[in-house]
Scaffold this active site. Structure first.
Site, PDB file in Angstrom:
ATOM      1  N   ASP B  93       0.856  -1.177   0.000  1.00 62.21           N
ATOM      2  CA  ASP B  93       0.000   0.000   0.000  1.00 62.21           C
ATOM      3  C   ASP B  93       0.901   1.239   0.000  1.00 62.21           C
ATOM      4  O   ASP B  93       2.118   1.137   0.082  1.00 62.21           O
ATOM      5  CB  ASP B  93      -0.981  -0.031   1.177  1.00 62.21           C
ATOM      6  CG  ASP B  93      -0.272  -0.005   2.509  1.00 62.21           C
ATOM      7  OD1 ASP B  93       0.972   0.174   2.541  1.00 62.21           O
ATOM      8  OD2 ASP B  93      -0.947  -0.171   3.540  1.00 62.21           O
ATOM      9  N   ASP B 266      -7.884  -7.442   0.499  1.00 65.37           N
ATOM     10  CA  ASP B 266      -6.892  -7.677   1.557  1.00 65.37           C
ATOM     11  C   ASP B 266      -7.526  -7.263   2.874  1.00 65.37           C
ATOM     12  O   ASP B 266      -8.409  -6.391   2.900  1.00 65.37           O
ATOM     13  CB  ASP B 266      -5.629  -6.821   1.361  1.00 65.37           C
ATOM     14  CG  ASP B 266      -5.829  -5.423   1.913  1.00 65.37           C
ATOM     15  OD1 ASP B 266      -6.478  -4.611   1.231  1.00 65.37           O
ATOM     16  OD2 ASP B 266      -5.400  -5.143   3.059  1.00 65.37           O
ATOM     17  N   CYS B 304     -13.242 -29.247   7.545  1.00 65.62           N
ATOM     18  CA  CYS B 304     -12.029 -28.558   7.102  1.00 65.62           C
ATOM     19  C   CYS B 304     -10.844 -29.521   6.996  1.00 65.62           C
ATOM     20  O   CYS B 304     -10.638 -30.377   7.848  1.00 65.62           O
ATOM     21  CB  CYS B 304     -11.719 -27.427   8.081  1.00 65.62           C
ATOM     22  SG  CYS B 304     -10.236 -26.499   7.652  1.00 65.62           S
ATOM     23  N   CYS B 306      -7.610 -28.459   6.794  1.00 67.71           N
ATOM     24  CA  CYS B 306      -6.357 -27.775   7.109  1.00 67.71           C
ATOM     25  C   CYS B 306      -5.554 -28.584   8.123  1.00 67.71           C
ATOM     26  O   CYS B 306      -6.074 -29.474   8.787  1.00 67.71           O
ATOM     27  CB  CYS B 306      -6.611 -26.356   7.625  1.00 67.71           C
ATOM     28  SG  CYS B 306      -6.992 -26.234   9.377  1.00 67.71           S
ATOM     29  N   CYS B 309      -7.133 -28.572  11.657  1.00 67.40           N
ATOM     30  CA  CYS B 309      -8.326 -29.412  11.838  1.00 67.40           C
ATOM     31  C   CYS B 309      -8.029 -30.893  11.650  1.00 67.40           C
ATOM     32  O   CYS B 309      -8.723 -31.737  12.212  1.00 67.40           O
ATOM     33  CB  CYS B 309      -9.433 -28.969  10.881  1.00 67.40           C
ATOM     34  SG  CYS B 309     -10.145 -27.389  11.395  1.00 67.40           S
ATOM     35  N   HIS B 335      -5.491 -22.125  10.211  1.00 59.94           N
ATOM     36  CA  HIS B 335      -6.899 -22.451   9.931  1.00 59.94           C
ATOM     37  C   HIS B 335      -7.619 -21.298   9.228  1.00 59.94           C
ATOM     38  O   HIS B 335      -8.288 -21.499   8.205  1.00 59.94           O
ATOM     39  CB  HIS B 335      -7.643 -22.831  11.214  1.00 59.94           C
ATOM     40  CG  HIS B 335      -9.101 -23.014  10.978  1.00 59.94           C
ATOM     41  ND1 HIS B 335      -9.624 -24.189  10.489  1.00 59.94           N
ATOM     42  CD2 HIS B 335     -10.144 -22.153  11.079  1.00 59.94           C
ATOM     43  CE1 HIS B 335     -10.927 -24.048  10.322  1.00 59.94           C
ATOM     44  NE2 HIS B 335     -11.275 -22.822  10.674  1.00 59.94           N
TER      45      HIS B 335
END
Lengths: 369, 369
Positions: B93, B266, B304, B306, B309, B335
């Site tokens: 930015d 974002d 999930c 991930c 998880c 996660h």
């Protein structure tokens, strides 16, 4: 028996041994250093990060897990391995050391210890039976007998009482320990008193534990005194069983322990240091927050192959530490644990090649504390 | 030009688009969500952890990096990618938003902004030239023009002045931006005023930037108002160029943005939430420190895949959060970022299959905030 220990090679000029410790969760090459996962986590590390560092055995603390989240919950979760998703080996301490160092003691007697939690002041009683209940619930590969660790300095009467109690408790622990997948180690106490150490060790050896720890060291005594205690204590322990020096993790002390015949070590030092920006390098410890590293675009240790050194500069790491970024702890811990794992690997190679004394000398001449 | 943007598919019933953003550091499938790495680190994540999460573009903040460690040092290190060991794409930015929200403003004029650092009070001046100098030194793939972001609510005169200045600064930025490996995006301001937004967008489009951001949203206004602004602002932007909605990361808002034709997002939300124990699941946000999870031996989200998880229970994660263990932030962030990456992937699949409206409806009917 849950563990097996094989000695592969004995050093000729020292008491160092190269071994293999077979546990229900894998084979551990010894001498080994176990990082500490106090509250069921090696701080800042995921289990897979530890695996990538070739770490296959950690220590966890019964005292902390008993208080939070409670050993019953961990048992419900399937034991500590499953609870923390760690498939390697785990040794749990008995809680004794933390009760004496962290808890607010109310009363110690031959029956056990009344204490108040360091977290919320709640009242608790731990005796050998309870210490075994906790560790059997945790399901670690190696459990430790409940012991009384004397402070340093301490008078002979106090140390003698603690050693006698430790022996009595060890006997009780052995009696009530019924988890056949877990091995129970005895702990030798006796402070800095030669006769007490030798007597305590001999008495414990009669109880025939599958392994022995030397407790009550690294509690503030000068290093030469610790080595002296090892000099006369280790020879009292059975040659064929693993020997574990509790709470010792400084590279120099590990080397001194190894040549005196110690096989296992644990300490919070590498991980705690890492979080404070104290970094092990082949030329000694550095404090990465030092302003001299502000613009230093070289790695922590140019000889190091860890993820941190392969990817990041001192300047970047210093920036992370100064900004209190979580990544500082992660990258510092990766580096320090890699350093320890490499040290132990080099020690094992040196024993194999019968040049452990030369290795120690070379290492120490480079490593400035 | 440093980036290329290809539209693969346009939704029939909405303005959603499926695209590919080609940057010097890889191809980004859009719509994309960029996690935020404020101080050259996505908090609690190593770069390889991000890669494992299939994240290939992040945002970093010029304001923070300018103050610490300084853009000159990062340039010396070979640019931001090398400094933080991140091989994916980076958008920086302009610093404008942080100067107005964090810095203590001294004086804003058409020439630039005098402000005091939020860290140490030191005095600084940033103008379009300086903002470009900083971002060119950082070497991000996409740089943002220096803008003045109006607060909410704000009177029309104030917003009009800021929009005029933003346009004037955008012109200057384009003039002085000379890094051919970096693409400079313009930022549309104009607050919640339809005529100002449309005018500002049209004026910026005349400057022919390779991409456009919509700034000054998600600053406290009600969500329906934000969507209304998108409704009339996005159509003013060129169809063939990427559109980026700054600072927006709530799943609901991303879906609303996507169907209005936004390609890039974002926000610190998923990572900040993760550190506070606020976890995204397919049925909505949960607060993992809630006592009802104390003995819950199921994963955060049973649907999930991930790492968190697949390996850990709510009870374990709650214990980590309650104990303020660093691993809580690591596993929570893994996660939440996995959740966001999966959301974006599902959004892209839904656009491809021309059922983005159905996907949005199904998602929102399950996801309770």
């Amino acid at each position: 028996m849950a563990i097996k220990f094989e000695i592969i090679k004995k050093s000729k000029k020292t008491k160092a041994r190269l071994g293999k410790l077979l546990t229900p969760h894998g084979v551990i090459d010894t001498p080994v250093f176990m990082p500490v996962g106090t509250k069921a986590t090696v701080k800042a590390m995921t289990p897979r990060e530890l695996e990538q560092l070739n770490i296959n055995m950690i220590l966890s603390n019964s005292y902390h897990l008993y208080l939070k989240p409670g050993h019953e919950l961990i048992a419900q979760a399937g034991g500590l391995h499953q609870y923390m998703a760690w498939n390697g080996s785990i040794l749990t301490d008995s809680g004794g050391f933390q009760i004496f160092s962290l808890g607010k003691l109310n009363k110690i007697s031959d029956e056990g210890v009344f204490f108040n939690s360091h977290i919320d002041g709640s009242k608790h009683f731990i005796n050998p039976e309870k210490a075994m209940e906790i560790q059997m619930a945790l399901g670690s590969d190696i459990a430790m007998a409940f012991d009384e660790c004397s402070p340093y300095p301490a008078g002979k009467f106090q140390v003698e009482t603690a050693a006698r109690r430790t022996l009595q408790w060890a006997r009780k622990c052995k009696e009530v320990h019924t988890n056949s997948k877990q091995s129970l180690f005895g702990i030798v106490q006796g402070g800095m008193y030669r006769d007490l150490r030798i007597q305590n060790a001999r008495n414990l050896v009669e109880l025939d534990f599958p392994g022995y720890a030397i407790g009550g060291l690294s509690v503030g005594e000068p290093k030469p005194l610790m080595y002296e205690v090892l000099d006369y204590t280790v020879p009292c322990l059975p040659m064929e069983k693993p020997r574990y020096l509790m709470g010792v993790g400084a590279p120099q002390s590990i080397l001194e322990g190894v040549i005196r015949g110690v096989d296992m070590f644990d300490c919070v030092l590498p991980t705690r240091n890492a979080r404070n920006g104290s970094i092990f390098t082949s030329s000694g410890k550095i404090s990465i927050t030092n302003s001299k590293y502000k613009n230093d675009l070289t790695p922590l240790d140019s000889k190091c192959n860890c993820y941190t050194c392969q990817n990041f500069t001192k300047a970047y790491l210093r920036h992370l530490y100064m900004s209190k970024e979580i990544l500082s702890s992660i990258l510092g811990t990766i580096h320090n644990l890699y350093f320890m794992a490499l040290l132990m690997k080099n020690i094992r190679i040196a024993i194999q090649q019968d040049r452990i004394l030369q290795y120690k000398e070379t290492f120490l001449s480079n490593f400035l504390d």
